[in-house]
Write a protein that holds these residues in place. Structure first.
Motif, PDB file in Angstrom:
ATOM      1  N   PRO A   1     -43.487 -22.113  39.150  1.00 40.20           N
ATOM      2  CA  PRO A   1     -43.896 -21.509  40.178  1.00 40.20           C
ATOM      3  C   PRO A   1     -45.284 -22.136  40.793  1.00 40.20           C
ATOM      4  CG  PRO A   1     -44.168 -19.872  38.425  1.00 40.20           C
ATOM      5  CD  PRO A   1     -43.454 -21.428  37.911  1.00 40.20           C
ATOM      6  N   ASP A   2     -45.376 -21.895  42.229  1.00 43.81           N
ATOM      7  CA  ASP A   2     -46.420 -22.261  42.806  1.00 43.81           C
ATOM      8  C   ASP A   2     -47.621 -21.283  42.487  1.00 43.81           C
ATOM      9  OD1 ASP A   2     -48.726 -23.480  44.273  1.00 43.81           O
ATOM     10  OD2 ASP A   2     -47.472 -23.966  45.729  1.00 43.81           O
TER      11      ASP A   2
ATOM     12  N   ASP B   1     -40.399 -27.974  41.789  1.00 39.79           N
ATOM     13  CA  ASP B   1     -39.095 -27.114  42.433  1.00 39.79           C
ATOM     14  C   ASP B   1     -38.336 -27.655  42.980  1.00 39.79           C
ATOM     15  OD1 ASP B   1     -40.410 -27.273  45.104  1.00 39.79           O
ATOM     16  OD2 ASP B   1     -42.036 -26.085  44.518  1.00 39.79           O
ATOM     17  N   LYS B   2     -37.185 -26.729  43.708  1.00 37.91           N
ATOM     18  CA  LYS B   2     -35.931 -27.282  44.448  1.00 37.91           C
ATOM     19  C   LYS B   2     -36.422 -27.724  45.861  1.00 37.91           C
ATOM     20  CE  LYS B   2     -32.921 -24.585  41.685  1.00 37.91           C
ATOM     21  NZ  LYS B   2     -32.051 -23.400  41.508  1.00 37.91           N
TER      22      LYS B   2
ATOM     23  N   GLU C   1     -37.550 -24.070  38.239  1.00 35.46           N
ATOM     24  CA  GLU C   1     -38.616 -24.302  38.919  1.00 35.46           C
ATOM     25  C   GLU C   1     -40.185 -23.698  38.175  1.00 35.46           C
ATOM     26  OE1 GLU C   1     -37.295 -24.367  43.332  1.00 35.46           O
ATOM     27  OE2 GLU C   1     -37.511 -22.312  42.301  1.00 35.46           O
TER      28      GLU C   1
ATOM     29  N   ASP D   1     -36.179 -21.116  33.319  1.00 34.38           N
ATOM     30  CA  ASP D   1     -36.259 -21.354  34.818  1.00 34.38           C
ATOM     31  C   ASP D   1     -36.123 -22.634  35.421  1.00 34.38           C
ATOM     32  OD1 ASP D   1     -38.210 -19.553  33.321  1.00 34.38           O
ATOM     33  OD2 ASP D   1     -38.612 -18.724  35.157  1.00 34.38           O
TER      34      ASP D   1
ATOM     35  N   CYS E   1     -45.210 -32.257  43.319  1.00 30.69           N
ATOM     36  CA  CYS E   1     -45.241 -30.894  43.818  1.00 30.69           C
ATOM     37  C   CYS E   1     -45.648 -30.741  45.279  1.00 30.69           C
ATOM     38  CB  CYS E   1     -46.143 -29.808  43.285  1.00 30.69           C
ATOM     39  SG  CYS E   1     -47.975 -30.221  43.338  1.00 30.69           S
TER      40      CYS E   1
END
Length: 160
Positions: free
Chosen positions: A125-126, A90-91, A123, A121, A9
Motif C-alpha cells: 500500500p502507498d 501495486d497493480k 500490493e 497481499d 512504484c
C-alpha cells in the motif's frame, strides 16, 4: 552473471526506494553484491531528483536502513531491456509498466509481493497520503518480499 532487479512504484519516494534499501541490505548480508544489481524508479516523474520522503527515511532508519543517498527517477524505456526482473509495488504500476513493455519484455514484469512468504497481499500500500503507521507496514511487507526474492535468486544461481 549479473542479475538486475528494478523496483517500481508511482513517484519513487516511498515504496520503491524502501524496497531498494532493504533489498540492498539483504543482498549484502547474503554476499550477493557481485551478482545482484538493484535500482528503483517511478512510473511518474513527479519527484525526479528528490530524496525519499522524510517519513520513509525515518521509518527505514529506525530499522537500520539508510535511504539518504537514493534519488527518485522515472522508469525509462531502456530499463525494460536492461533489467532482468521489474517488480511493481501495486497493480496500477504493474499495468503502467506492461503498457510500456514490448511483448518480449512482458515476462520480466511482476508484482514484488509475489515473493512474499508471510503476507497474502498482492500490493504494497502507498503510505504517502496516510498516517505514519503505514510506513512500518510497508517495511514489514518489503522485508518479507525481499527475503523471498533473495531465496529465489539463490535457487536460480544454484541451477546455473
Amino acid at each position: 552473471m549479473t542479475y538486475r532487479v528494478l523496483l517500481v512504484c508511482m513517484g519513487n519516494i516511498c515504496r520503491s526506494p524502501t524496497a531498494e534499501g532493504v533489498l540492498r541490505y539483504f543482498i549484502k548480508i547474503n554476499n550477493l553484491g557481485e551478482i545482484v544489481e538493484v535500482d528503483s524508479a517511478g512510473t511518474h516523474g513527479y519527484h525526479v531528483g528528490e530524496v525519499p520522503d522524510s517519513r520513509t527515511q525515518r521509518a527505514a532508519s529506525a530499522r537500520g536502513y539508510n535511504l539518504s543517498q537514493l534519488r527518485a527517477r522515472k522508469v525509462a524505456r531502456q530499463d525494460l531491456d536492461y533489467f532482468d526482473l521489474i517488480l511493481a509495488m501495486d497493480k496500477s504500476n504493474l499495468d503502467n509498466l506492461r503498457r510500456m513493455a514490448t511483448p518480449e519484455q512482458q515476462q520480466r514484469i511482476r508484482l514484488f509481493m509475489d515473493y512474499a512468504k508471510n503476507f497474502d497481499d498482492d500490493e504494497v500500500p502507498d503510505p504517502y497520503y496516510g498516517l505514519g503507521h503505514g510506513f512500518d507496514l510497508v517495511l514489514d511487507m518489503v522485508e518479507d518480499a525481499s527475503l523471498g526474492l533473495i531465496d529465489e535468486i539463490k535457487k536460480e544461481l544454484r541451477r546455473t
